[in-house]
Design a protein around this motif. Structure first.
Motif, mmCIF file in Angstrom:
data_model
loop_
_atom_site.group_PDB
_atom_site.id
_atom_site.type_symbol
_atom_site.label_atom_id
_atom_site.label_comp_id
_atom_site.label_asym_id
_atom_site.label_seq_id
_atom_site.Cartn_x
_atom_site.Cartn_y
_atom_site.Cartn_z
ATOM 1 N N THR A 1 0.796 -1.234 0.000
ATOM 2 C CA THR A 1 0.000 0.000 0.000
ATOM 3 C C THR A 1 0.828 1.285 0.000
ATOM 4 O O THR A 1 0.278 2.366 -0.256
ATOM 5 C CB THR A 1 -0.905 0.050 1.243
ATOM 6 O OG1 THR A 1 -0.084 0.179 2.421
ATOM 7 C CG2 THR A 1 -1.766 -1.212 1.359
ATOM 8 N N GLY A 2 2.122 1.188 0.301
ATOM 9 C CA GLY A 2 2.936 2.390 0.450
ATOM 10 C C GLY A 2 2.728 3.094 1.772
ATOM 11 O O GLY A 2 3.240 4.192 1.983
ATOM 12 N N GLU A 3 2.038 2.441 2.689
ATOM 13 C CA GLU A 3 1.677 3.059 3.964
ATOM 14 C C GLU A 3 2.447 2.419 5.116
ATOM 15 O O GLU A 3 2.331 1.224 5.371
ATOM 16 C CB GLU A 3 0.171 2.876 4.196
ATOM 17 C CG GLU A 3 -0.335 3.420 5.508
ATOM 18 C CD GLU A 3 -1.821 3.124 5.705
ATOM 19 O OE1 GLU A 3 -2.567 4.084 5.918
ATOM 20 O OE2 GLU A 3 -2.217 1.939 5.619
ATOM 21 N N GLY A 4 3.243 3.233 5.812
ATOM 22 C CA GLY A 4 3.930 2.749 7.000
ATOM 23 C C GLY A 4 3.016 2.756 8.204
ATOM 24 O O GLY A 4 1.857 3.178 8.124
ATOM 25 N N GLN A 5 3.529 2.294 9.347
ATOM 26 C CA GLN A 5 2.718 2.307 10.555
ATOM 27 C C GLN A 5 3.589 2.143 11.788
ATOM 28 O O GLN A 5 4.765 1.788 11.702
ATOM 29 C CB GLN A 5 1.648 1.221 10.528
ATOM 30 C CG GLN A 5 2.153 -0.195 10.401
ATOM 31 C CD GLN A 5 1.017 -1.204 10.257
ATOM 32 O OE1 GLN A 5 0.186 -1.342 11.146
ATOM 33 N NE2 GLN A 5 0.987 -1.891 9.115
ATOM 34 N N LEU A 6 2.974 2.417 12.928
ATOM 35 C CA LEU A 6 3.621 2.229 14.219
ATOM 36 C C LEU A 6 3.416 0.792 14.682
ATOM 37 O O LEU A 6 2.291 0.296 14.719
ATOM 38 C CB LEU A 6 3.028 3.191 15.249
ATOM 39 C CG LEU A 6 3.449 3.004 16.716
ATOM 40 C CD1 LEU A 6 4.935 3.316 16.890
ATOM 41 C CD2 LEU A 6 2.601 3.880 17.638
ATOM 42 N N VAL A 7 4.500 0.112 15.033
ATOM 43 C CA VAL A 7 4.445 -1.222 15.631
ATOM 44 C C VAL A 7 4.754 -1.040 17.113
ATOM 45 O O VAL A 7 5.865 -0.689 17.485
ATOM 46 C CB VAL A 7 5.466 -2.180 14.971
ATOM 47 C CG1 VAL A 7 5.415 -3.552 15.633
ATOM 48 C CG2 VAL A 7 5.208 -2.289 13.471
ATOM 49 N N ASP A 8 3.768 -1.234 17.958
ATOM 50 C CA ASP A 8 3.850 -0.927 19.394
ATOM 51 C C ASP A 8 3.937 -2.239 20.171
ATOM 52 O O ASP A 8 2.955 -2.985 20.257
ATOM 53 C CB ASP A 8 2.599 -0.122 19.783
ATOM 54 C CG ASP A 8 2.499 0.180 21.270
ATOM 55 O OD1 ASP A 8 3.449 -0.109 22.019
ATOM 56 O OD2 ASP A 8 1.434 0.715 21.678
ATOM 57 N N ILE A 9 5.106 -2.531 20.736
ATOM 58 C CA ILE A 9 5.346 -3.786 21.445
ATOM 59 C C ILE A 9 5.668 -3.505 22.907
ATOM 60 O O ILE A 9 6.573 -2.726 23.215
ATOM 61 C CB ILE A 9 6.514 -4.573 20.823
ATOM 62 C CG1 ILE A 9 6.284 -4.824 19.320
ATOM 63 C CG2 ILE A 9 6.743 -5.884 21.570
ATOM 64 C CD1 ILE A 9 5.120 -5.734 19.006
ATOM 65 N N SER A 10 4.932 -4.150 23.796
ATOM 66 C CA SER A 10 5.134 -4.018 25.237
ATOM 67 C C SER A 10 5.713 -5.296 25.810
ATOM 68 O O SER A 10 5.243 -6.403 25.498
ATOM 69 C CB SER A 10 3.786 -3.710 25.908
ATOM 70 O OG SER A 10 3.747 -4.150 27.246
ATOM 71 N N GLN A 11 6.713 -5.169 26.690
ATOM 72 C CA GLN A 11 7.259 -6.349 27.361
ATOM 73 C C GLN A 11 6.200 -6.992 28.258
ATOM 74 O O GLN A 11 6.101 -8.223 28.334
ATOM 75 C CB GLN A 11 8.471 -5.966 28.202
ATOM 76 C CG GLN A 11 9.706 -5.616 27.396
ATOM 77 C CD GLN A 11 10.816 -5.103 28.294
ATOM 78 O OE1 GLN A 11 10.803 -3.959 28.709
ATOM 79 N NE2 GLN A 11 11.768 -5.955 28.598
#
Length: 420
Positions: free
Chosen positions: A211-221
Motif C-alpha cells: 500500500t505504500g503506507e507505513g505504521q507504528l508497531v507498538d510492542i510491550s514487554q
C-alpha cells in the motif's frame, strides 16, 4: 557493489546468497537486549541494519562479560554485545544536537524500518517520534519496544525484564510448589518482546509494500510476557483459579516433569494412555499399565495417586540408569529428554546438525562461539557468522551513502561532538 554492501560482506564473513530481507534498511536505536535482538534477527535475515549509538554513551552492554581482549585490539569485544549485535553497521549520533536530529531524519527518508526501545514519549520529546518521522517518510515502519507500550497508565514507567515478568503474571506462576515465586531463569520479557517486534515489523513491511503506507508497531514487554502464561487467563476467567507455582509439574497433565536419574535429571512426559502403557513395557513393569488406579490419564493425575504410585514408580525406573542409558531406552518412542547444561548443549549433535552454535572470527581477538538462528529457510538462509561493529565503526560510510553528507559535513559534525 556499494560501499555499504562491501562493509556488510566483510562483516558477514561468509559467502551466501542475499538474505530474504536484502535491500531493507533498518535504523536501530536500541540498547541492551529488548530491541537489539529484534534488529539482529532482521539483520540475520538479510536486512541492512545500522546500529545508532550516542558517541559518548554507547550501548553499555559493550562492557558486559564475557570479554574477548587479546593483542593490541583498540576496543575489547563483549561476547554478550556481539551475540545481539552481529551483522550490523555501527554509527554514532548525538540526537540532542540539531545536526544529529537532521542526520536521523535524512536517514529515515531512505530507511524502511526504525526500531527504538526508549520509554514511551522519549523520541517524541526529541522531535523524532512516529508522528514526526512519518512526515519525512510515509512508508516508514516505526517499531517501538518498551516496558508497557505506547498507551495506558504505565506507559512512562521505567522497566526491565523483571518488571515485565512481575507485571505480566509469569513470575507469580513460577517456582517450587508451596514456595515463593521465582523469576524465569532468562530474560524472557526482553526476548519475547524482541521476537514479537520482528513479527510485527514483518507484517507491517508486507502492508507497506502493498500500500505504500507505513505504521507504528507498538510492542510491550508486559504484553509479551502475559501472552506466554499458557492457560492462566482462561482458567481464571472460567474457573476463578489463580495459578500458583508448581515447580517442575504441569497444571493439568502428569507425569510431565523433571525426574532424577543416576547422573542427573531427565524430563519425562509419558502422560497419555499410549505413552504410559509403552513406558511400563519399556521399563519392565508391564503389569502396572493395567492397574485400575493407573490405567487412565484422569486416574494418574489424581494428587494422592500420583504421589503414592506414579512418581515412585518412575523414580524406580530411572534411579539406576544414566541419562544416556535412559535416552537409548526411550529411543524415538518415548518423550524422554536429558536435562542438559550449556556445556552439553554446545556439544549436542542435534544442535550441530541444526547449525545452532556458530563461530565468528574476531580480528585481534580470536574465535567466538554464539547461538545461531532458529529460523531455517531453504532458499535464503540466515547469515549468522557475522561481526558486531565497534562503536561508530561505519559512521562515515553510512552518512555519506545513506544520508548524503560529504566529508566536510561529517568532519564538522565530528568537531561538534555530534558523531564520534
Amino acid at each position: 557493489m556499494t560501499e555499504i554492501d562491501r562493509l556488510l560482506t566483510a562483516l558477514r564473513q561468509e559467502s551466501a546468497a542475499p538474505g530474504a530481507l536484502n535491500g531493507v534498511v533498518v535504523l536501530d536505536i536500541t540498547r541492551v537486549v529488548a530491541g537489539p535482538y529484534c534488529s539482529e534477527v532482521l539483520a540475520d535475515l538479510g536486512a541492512t541494519v545500522i546500529k545508532i549509538e550516542h558517541p559518548d554513551d554507547p550501548d553499555y552492554t559493550r562492557g558486559f562479560p564475557p570479554e574477548l581482549r587479546t593483542g593490541d585490539a583498540r576496543e575489547p569485544v563483549s561476547g554478550f554485545f556481539a551475540q545481539y549485535n552481529r551483522n550490523k553497521l555501527g554509527l554514532t549520533l548525538n540526537l540532542r544536537h540539531e545536526e544529529g536530529k537532521e542526520a536521523l531524519r535524512r536517514l529515515a527518508e531512505r530507511a524502511d524500518v526504525l526500531v527504538e526501545n526508549f520509554r514511551a514519549g522519549t523520541m517524541d520529546k526529541l522531535g523524532l517520534g512516529w508522528d514526526n518521522l512519518r512526515t519525512v517518510n510515509p512508508k516508514l515502519i516505526y517499531t517501538a519496544l518498551s516496558g508497557y507500550g505506547q498507551t495506558g497508565p504505565y506507559r512512562r514507567k521505567p522497566a526491565y525484564d523483571n518488571s515485565a515478568q512481575a507485571t505480566g503474571g509469569l513470575w507469580s506462576m513460577n517456582g517450587e510448589k508451596g514456595g515463593p515465586p521465582t523469576r524465569v531463569g532468562t530474560i524472557i520479557g526482553d526476548l519475547s518482546a524482541s521476537l514479537y517486534g520482528v513479527i510485527g515489523t514483518l507484517a507491517a513491511l508486507r502492508h507497506a509494500e502493498a500500500t505504500g503506507e507505513g505504521q507504528l508497531v507498538d510492542i510491550s514487554q508486559q504484553d509479551s510476557v502475559l501472552s506466554l502464561t499458557e492457560n492462566a487467563v482462561v482458567a481464571y476467567d472460567v474457573e476463578g483459579t489463580v495459578p500458583q507455582p508448581l515447580g517442575n509439574q504441569h497444571p493439568f497433565v502428569r507425569p510431565y516433569e523433571l525426574f532424577p536419574c543416576k547422573d542427573g535429571y531427565v524430563f519425562f512426559g509419558g502422560y497419555t494412555d499410549k505413552f504410559w502403557r509403552l513406558s511400563c513395557e519399556t521399563f519392565g513393569t508391564a503389569d502396572q499399565a493395567d492397574d485400575p488406579e493407573l490405567a487412565t490419564m484422569a486416574a494418574r493425575f489424581d494428587d494422592e495417586v500420583y504421589e503414592r504410585k506414579v512418581r515412585p514408580l518412575i523414580i524406580h525406573w530411572f534411579a539406576d540408569r544414566t541419562k544416556t542409558e535412559l535416552k537409548e531406552l526411550a529411543g524415538d518412542s518415548l518423550p524422554l529428554s536429558a536435562v542438559k547444561d550449556i556445556a552439553e548443549v554446545v556439544d549436542d549433535p542435534q544442535i550441530a546438525a541444526r547449525d545452532m552454535v556458530v563461530e565468528v572470527d574476531y580480528p585481534d581477538h580470536g574465535p567466538l562461539r554464539m547461538f545461531g538462528s532458529p529460523i531455517k529457510l531453504s532458499r535464503t538462509p540466515p547469515l549468522t557468522r557475522a561481526l558486531a561493529p565497534s562503536t561508530g565503526e561505519h559512521t562515515d560510510a553510512v552518512l555519506r551513502e545513506l544520508a548524503g553528507y560529504d566529508d566536510a559535513g561529517i568532519a564538522a559534525m565530528r568537531a561538534e561532538g555530534t558523531v564520534r
